[in-house]
Design a protein around this motif. Structure first.
Motif, PDB file in Angstrom:
ATOM      1  N   ALA A 115     -12.668-143.039 -52.980  1.00 14.07           N
ATOM      2  CA  ALA A 115     -11.782-143.718 -52.104  1.00 14.07           C
ATOM      3  C   ALA A 115     -11.567-145.209 -52.089  1.00 14.07           C
ATOM      4  O   ALA A 115     -13.060-145.778 -51.972  1.00 14.07           O
ATOM      5  CB  ALA A 115     -11.608-142.987 -50.510  1.00 14.07           C
ATOM      6  N   LEU A 116     -10.419-145.732 -52.287  1.00 18.62           N
ATOM      7  CA  LEU A 116     -10.225-147.481 -52.382  1.00 18.62           C
ATOM      8  C   LEU A 116      -9.530-147.797 -51.195  1.00 18.62           C
ATOM      9  O   LEU A 116      -8.509-147.207 -51.077  1.00 18.62           O
ATOM     10  CB  LEU A 116      -9.711-147.806 -53.989  1.00 18.62           C
ATOM     11  N   THR A 117     -10.302-148.997 -50.699  1.00 20.93           N
ATOM     12  CA  THR A 117      -9.279-149.652 -49.543  1.00 20.93           C
ATOM     13  C   THR A 117      -8.865-151.100 -49.841  1.00 20.93           C
ATOM     14  O   THR A 117      -9.914-151.579 -50.233  1.00 20.93           O
ATOM     15  CB  THR A 117     -10.127-149.597 -48.043  1.00 20.93           C
ATOM     16  N   LEU A 118      -7.723-151.287 -50.097  1.00 19.47           N
ATOM     17  CA  LEU A 118      -7.581-153.014 -50.527  1.00 19.47           C
ATOM     18  C   LEU A 118      -7.558-153.645 -49.456  1.00 19.47           C
ATOM     19  O   LEU A 118      -7.112-153.724 -48.456  1.00 19.47           O
ATOM     20  CB  LEU A 118      -5.829-152.690 -51.142  1.00 19.47           C
ATOM     21  N   GLY A 119      -8.191-154.858 -49.910  1.00 20.64           N
ATOM     22  CA  GLY A 119      -8.325-156.192 -48.986  1.00 20.64           C
ATOM     23  C   GLY A 119      -7.025-156.860 -49.365  1.00 20.64           C
ATOM     24  O   GLY A 119      -6.071-156.435 -49.724  1.00 20.64           O
ATOM     25  N   THR A 120      -6.931-158.141 -48.889  1.00 20.21           N
ATOM     26  CA  THR A 120      -5.606-158.853 -49.191  1.00 20.21           C
ATOM     27  C   THR A 120      -5.785-159.479 -50.739  1.00 20.21           C
ATOM     28  O   THR A 120      -6.359-160.286 -51.206  1.00 20.21           O
ATOM     29  CB  THR A 120      -5.694-160.284 -48.265  1.00 20.21           C
ATOM     30  N   PRO A 121      -4.719-158.840 -51.607  1.00 13.70           N
ATOM     31  CA  PRO A 121      -4.656-159.320 -53.022  1.00 13.70           C
ATOM     32  C   PRO A 121      -3.898-160.554 -52.942  1.00 13.70           C
ATOM     33  O   PRO A 121      -3.310-161.367 -52.178  1.00 13.70           O
ATOM     34  CB  PRO A 121      -3.569-158.237 -53.445  1.00 13.70           C
ATOM     35  N   THR A 122      -4.355-161.364 -54.123  1.00 14.49           N
ATOM     36  CA  THR A 122      -3.649-162.638 -54.336  1.00 14.49           C
ATOM     37  C   THR A 122      -3.043-162.689 -55.836  1.00 14.49           C
ATOM     38  O   THR A 122      -3.553-161.883 -56.429  1.00 14.49           O
ATOM     39  CB  THR A 122      -4.766-163.558 -54.139  1.00 14.49           C
ATOM     40  N   ALA A 123      -2.295-163.650 -55.944  1.00 16.26           N
ATOM     41  CA  ALA A 123      -1.856-163.532 -57.350  1.00 16.26           C
ATOM     42  C   ALA A 123      -1.248-165.066 -57.749  1.00 16.26           C
ATOM     43  O   ALA A 123      -1.641-166.058 -56.884  1.00 16.26           O
ATOM     44  CB  ALA A 123      -0.327-162.942 -57.454  1.00 16.26           C
ATOM     45  N   SER A 124      -1.460-165.378 -59.247  1.00 15.49           N
ATOM     46  CA  SER A 124      -1.217-166.821 -59.560  1.00 15.49           C
ATOM     47  C   SER A 124       0.080-167.220 -59.112  1.00 15.49           C
ATOM     48  O   SER A 124       0.343-168.587 -59.246  1.00 15.49           O
ATOM     49  CB  SER A 124      -1.669-166.839 -61.137  1.00 15.49           C
ATOM     50  N   ASP A 125       1.104-166.581 -58.941  1.00 14.33           N
ATOM     51  CA  ASP A 125       2.275-166.897 -58.579  1.00 14.33           C
ATOM     52  C   ASP A 125       2.485-166.731 -57.127  1.00 14.33           C
ATOM     53  O   ASP A 125       2.136-165.963 -56.448  1.00 14.33           O
ATOM     54  CB  ASP A 125       3.333-165.871 -59.184  1.00 14.33           C
ATOM     55  N   PRO A 126       2.685-167.955 -56.428  1.00 12.24           N
ATOM     56  CA  PRO A 126       2.619-168.232 -54.941  1.00 12.24           C
ATOM     57  C   PRO A 126       3.750-167.165 -54.519  1.00 12.24           C
ATOM     58  O   PRO A 126       3.516-166.797 -53.277  1.00 12.24           O
ATOM     59  CB  PRO A 126       2.865-169.520 -54.570  1.00 12.24           C
ATOM     60  N   ILE A 127       5.098-166.973 -54.840  1.00  7.91           N
ATOM     61  CA  ILE A 127       5.911-166.103 -54.323  1.00  7.91           C
ATOM     62  C   ILE A 127       5.320-164.706 -54.381  1.00  7.91           C
ATOM     63  O   ILE A 127       5.522-164.086 -53.229  1.00  7.91           O
ATOM     64  CB  ILE A 127       7.135-166.165 -55.065  1.00  7.91           C
ATOM     65  N   LEU A 128       4.685-164.199 -55.464  1.00 10.70           N
ATOM     66  CA  LEU A 128       4.042-162.837 -55.346  1.00 10.70           C
ATOM     67  C   LEU A 128       3.116-162.692 -54.566  1.00 10.70           C
ATOM     68  O   LEU A 128       2.695-161.865 -53.770  1.00 10.70           O
ATOM     69  CB  LEU A 128       3.768-162.396 -57.026  1.00 10.70           C
ATOM     70  N   SER A 129       2.277-163.824 -54.430  1.00  6.76           N
ATOM     71  CA  SER A 129       0.942-163.946 -53.680  1.00  6.76           C
ATOM     72  C   SER A 129       1.474-163.650 -52.062  1.00  6.76           C
ATOM     73  O   SER A 129       0.652-162.650 -51.343  1.00  6.76           O
ATOM     74  CB  SER A 129       0.138-165.077 -53.868  1.00  6.76           C
ATOM     75  N   GLY A 130       2.210-164.252 -51.543  1.00  2.00           N
ATOM     76  CA  GLY A 130       3.030-164.221 -50.367  1.00  2.00           C
ATOM     77  C   GLY A 130       3.661-162.714 -50.034  1.00  2.00           C
ATOM     78  O   GLY A 130       3.281-162.102 -49.001  1.00  2.00           O
TER      79      GLY A 130
END
Length: 303
Positions: A115-130
């Motif tokens: 079972a996997l639980t996701l923390g807060t993901p981030t991305a190199s693109d600030p729009i997608l990161s938000g």
């Protein structure tokens, strides 16, 4: 005036193509607005065939995973996907997706399950990161064999996640699962070599993926694995989805390599990086127009 492009190539342009990621789509466009309803996507994984070509040095043991129920692991998954595409004489298009980081908490609720639980993901693109911020708390599940082969991936996104963020999380998890290390059922020792073969479907193109794994070190339950990967289409013709016609597969040199650290008492790799890449060429059988793609992909595990 430039003549009309053949329908097959036009369809290839409209269907996002990342042939390194079986069945996964990607797009260089900005995230779309609106959120998708929460539902679970169950994604069956292709079966694998494992063959030992060198059993390695003595002593030899069976390396199957042994993750006790209740085991918890914190790990960070990073993925990248670069696609540079050129159609005929047109300028090159960048269809890459932003680099993605997925903090994961993995638990073992029962034998053969992760079972996997996701923390807060981030991305190199600030729009997608938000857009990814609401993804915290999303869950996923793996049905896993003792060898580490994954039979099914299930993804349940958190409520309020928009389509682009949802697709990014799904692509990252699929990318990792497709390159998951698999252990042999035969006893092996340091220096052992085995191959893992599976047929993956990439938007209708059937691809033989062969992974050659070398066991370079053993320290208790911790294994160091060196992997070499090749992907080869089963046919020289690609039938495009949704009746989009066909393309000739003129070149498809996709290869990869990397090193992973695996603790057989943990459900996921603890460290390492795998890289895949190649320069592909497709052509419309009714014209001289060609579609060229340079594709690069990485999966990184960090504890």
């Amino acid at each position: 005036m430039r003549p009309p492009r053949p329908a097959a190539l036009l369809t290839a342009l409209l269907v996002p193509v990342v042939l390194l990621l079986a069945g996964c789509s990607s797009s260089g466009a900005a995230p779309v607005s609106g959120s998708a309803p929460t539902s679970t996507a169950a994604i069956a994984q292709p079966p694998v065939v494992v063959a030992v070509t060198d059993p390695g040095a003595e002593p030899r043991v069976v390396l199957g995973r042994s993750t006790p129920t209740g085991t918890t692991q914190l790990v960070q998954l990073g993925t990248t996907s670069q696609v540079l595409q050129t159609v005929g004489p047109d300028p090159q298009q960048d269809l890459s997706t932003p680099d993605l980081t997925l903090p994961l908490t993995a638990t073992v609720p029962a034998d053969g399950a992760v079972a996997l639980t996701l923390g807060t993901p981030t991305a190199s693109d600030p729009i997608l990161s938000g857009a990814l911020a609401p993804a915290e708390g999303s869950t996923a599940g793996l049905t896993v064999r003792t060898s580490g082969a994954v039979d099914e991936l299930r993804i349940t996104p958190a409520a309020g996640l928009d389509d682009a963020a949802r697709a990014a999380v799904e692509q990252g998890l699929r990318q990792a699962v497709q390159l998951a290390p698999v252990l042999p059922s035969d006893p092996v020792g340091t220096g052992a070599v085995w191959t893992t073969t599976q047929v993956i479907d990439s938007l209708g193109l059937q691809i033989d993926q062969v992974t050659t794994t070398t066991l370079t070190a053993v320290a208790g339950s911790t294994l160091t694995l060196t992997l070499a990967i090749t992907q080869t289409p089963e046919t020289a013709t690609w039938t495009l989805p949704d009746g989009g016609g066909t393309l000739n597969v003129d070149a498809y040199p996709v290869t990869g390599s990397g090193t992973l650290t695996v603790d057989t008492a943990q459900p996921l790799p603890t460290a390492g990086t795998l890289r895949l890449g190649g320069d592909q060429v497709y052509s419309d059988p009714g014209s001289a127009l060609r579609l060229r793609q340079s594709v690069r992909s990485t999966v990184t595990w960090t504890s």
